[in-house]
Scaffold this active site. Sequence first.
Site, short mmCIF file in Angstrom:
data_model
loop_
_atom_site.label_atom_id
_atom_site.label_comp_id
_atom_site.label_asym_id
_atom_site.label_seq_id
_atom_site.Cartn_x
_atom_site.Cartn_y
_atom_site.Cartn_z
N LYS A 194 0.86 -1.21 0.00
CA LYS A 194 0.00 0.00 0.00
C LYS A 194 0.89 1.25 0.00
O LYS A 194 1.95 1.24 -0.64
CB LYS A 194 -0.97 -0.04 1.18
N HIS A 242 -8.19 -3.39 -6.55
CA HIS A 242 -8.10 -3.56 -5.09
C HIS A 242 -9.23 -2.79 -4.42
O HIS A 242 -9.64 -1.74 -4.91
CB HIS A 242 -6.73 -3.06 -4.59
#
Length: 249
Positions: free
Chosen positions: A11, A96
């Site tokens: 991330k 995602h």
Amino acid sequence: MQRPVFAANWKMNHGPSAARAFVAEFTAKWSPHADRTVLLFPPALSVSTVVEALSSRSDIGVGVQNIWTEDRGAFTGENSAPMARDAGARFVLVGHSERRHVFGETDEQAALKCAAAERSQLTPILCVGELLEQRQAGETESVVLRQLKAGLAKLSSAAIGSMAVAYEPVWAIGTGKTATPGDASVVHAEIRKALETRVGAAAGAIPILYGGSVSTGNAAALLAAKNVDGLLVGGASLKVDDWALICGT
Ligand code: PGA
């Protein structure tokens, strides 16, 4: 992709300096294993650094967390599939849940991003998963299969045969709540069936990863569940020791 597949989604963590230090420490601890696939998804700015730091480790693949739908042009702030490929990435996460729910990405965009990945020979990992309210309303299967079908719409059968899918229930991501291995297995079986409808027997070779609060404590049980062919790991992939333990599951 040799199964099981262990994919680290960093991330927005680990800029170039931290990423370089992570790779040095991880490669000192983790020897090449021919019986599994290990992938790192650093933030885009760290991809070149990670690729360079892994130059002697072809056993560890590198991907980007996102791409834009077009190959070039006036899209300030975005990165394209050809650029990701040029930087050394070979994989890309598409759809995602943070892209879908924080940035408002649609199924149509996920499909276009998968197509962009195929044009540039990046392997997509298409992420699908339901919100808590959708699960509570009994909509898990319909949401997941809608996202899957839409995401695959523009891919060739050959590209589908060599990609991966990740089931990540949104309520389990970063929350410490995981689907039980049984829950995951049920959804993974539905995903496998839908893949069979699209590409026939080739569906058997497509890794279906589970993601959402995977930890050193639950990785083995999740991976042992039927149709769970790998793990997509966020928080627990940021610490070298935990990540090496998970890769060794
Ligand atoms: P988590 O994230 O492991 O921190 O829940 C997983 C993901 O979002 O890919």
